[in-house]
Design an enzyme around this catalytic site. Structure first.
Site, PDB file in Angstrom:
ATOM      1  N   HIS A  85     -15.955  -3.804  16.824  1.00 60.70           N
ATOM      2  CA  HIS A  85     -15.808  -2.345  16.881  1.00 60.70           C
ATOM      3  C   HIS A  85     -15.543  -1.837  15.467  1.00 60.70           C
ATOM      4  O   HIS A  85     -15.050  -2.577  14.606  1.00 60.70           O
ATOM      5  CB  HIS A  85     -14.642  -1.962  17.786  1.00 60.70           C
ATOM      6  CG  HIS A  85     -14.899  -2.198  19.240  1.00 60.70           C
ATOM      7  ND1 HIS A  85     -14.170  -1.585  20.221  1.00 60.70           N
ATOM      8  CD2 HIS A  85     -15.798  -2.989  19.888  1.00 60.70           C
ATOM      9  CE1 HIS A  85     -14.600  -1.965  21.403  1.00 60.70           C
ATOM     10  NE2 HIS A  85     -15.587  -2.829  21.224  1.00 60.70           N
ATOM     11  N   CYS A 133      -8.694  -2.280  20.000  1.00 59.24           N
ATOM     12  CA  CYS A 133      -8.551  -1.743  18.652  1.00 59.24           C
ATOM     13  C   CYS A 133      -7.141  -1.208  18.405  1.00 59.24           C
ATOM     14  O   CYS A 133      -6.592  -1.392  17.318  1.00 59.24           O
ATOM     15  CB  CYS A 133      -9.600  -0.666  18.405  1.00 59.24           C
ATOM     16  SG  CYS A 133     -11.273  -1.355  18.358  1.00 59.24           S
ATOM     17  N   GLU A 139     -13.244  -0.050  14.181  1.00 60.23           N
ATOM     18  CA  GLU A 139     -11.871  -0.213  13.699  1.00 60.23           C
ATOM     19  C   GLU A 139     -11.600  -1.634  13.229  1.00 60.23           C
ATOM     20  O   GLU A 139     -10.993  -1.852  12.179  1.00 60.23           O
ATOM     21  CB  GLU A 139     -10.865   0.138  14.808  1.00 60.23           C
ATOM     22  CG  GLU A 139     -10.961   1.558  15.303  1.00 60.23           C
ATOM     23  CD  GLU A 139     -11.844   1.732  16.527  1.00 60.23           C
ATOM     24  OE1 GLU A 139     -11.515   2.596  17.360  1.00 60.23           O
ATOM     25  OE2 GLU A 139     -12.876   1.020  16.651  1.00 60.23           O
ATOM     26  N   CYS A 170      -9.933   2.024  21.606  1.00 62.75           N
ATOM     27  CA  CYS A 170      -9.767   1.322  22.876  1.00 62.75           C
ATOM     28  C   CYS A 170      -8.508   0.454  22.788  1.00 62.75           C
ATOM     29  O   CYS A 170      -7.854   0.377  21.740  1.00 62.75           O
ATOM     30  CB  CYS A 170     -10.994   0.461  23.166  1.00 62.75           C
ATOM     31  SG  CYS A 170     -11.173  -0.969  22.066  1.00 62.75           S
TER      32      CYS A 170
END
Length: 151
Positions: free
Chosen positions: A55, A88, A57, A85
């Site tokens: 992701h 993260c 992040e 999420c």
């Protein structure tokens, strides 16, 4: 709705999100800032890397940790286009990010002010300051356009 100029870190996070969209990835971008300088950038790369943890992040946190030579990003800020999420948010807590700034809320997968609310749990090791909504209109537009093009 009036759009004010965004601070450079959020503008760069949006640029990272556009790069993700150009690659066919969900358009989410993130940057890590220390003392006003961007030290880590990332965009979603889950499909490109065949890595469910890639992701935006996490990619930005990895780059920042490499830049500093330390897994603890104490005193750093993260700017991300979409509410993180649970995975993260956990990584942000473990990295000791001081301040998290995100654009669009994510009612389906967000875990900061939606859903799991990771930072509110007593087991959370670190709670960053959270600022929500900066660049939300631009981030939402990017996401909406990306998904409309695929329907």
């Amino acid at each position: 709705m009036t759009r004010w100029p965004l601070p450079p870190p959020m503008a760069e996070a949006l640029e990272q999100a556009r790069l993700a969209a150009d690659l066919g990835e969900v358009p989410v971008g993130a940057v890590v800032v220390r003392d006003g300088a961007i030290i880590g950038r990332g965009h979603n790369r889950t499909r490109i890397d065949a890595d469910p943890s890639a992701h935006a992040e996490v990619v930005a946190l990895r780059a920042a940790a490499q830049a500093l030579g330390n897994e603890r990003l104490t005193g750093c800020e993260m700017f991300v286009t979409l509410e993180p999420c649970a995975m993260c948010a956990g990584a942000i807590a473990h990295a000791r990010i001081a301040r998290l700034v995100y654009g669009a809320s994510d009612p389906k997968g967000g875990a900061v002010e939606q859903g799991a609310r990771v930072f509110d749990h007593p087991q959370c090791l670190h709670r960053p300051e959270v600022v929500a909504g900066l660049g939300a209109a631009q981030a939402s537009e990017l996401l909406r356009g990306f998904f409309e093009a695929r329907r």
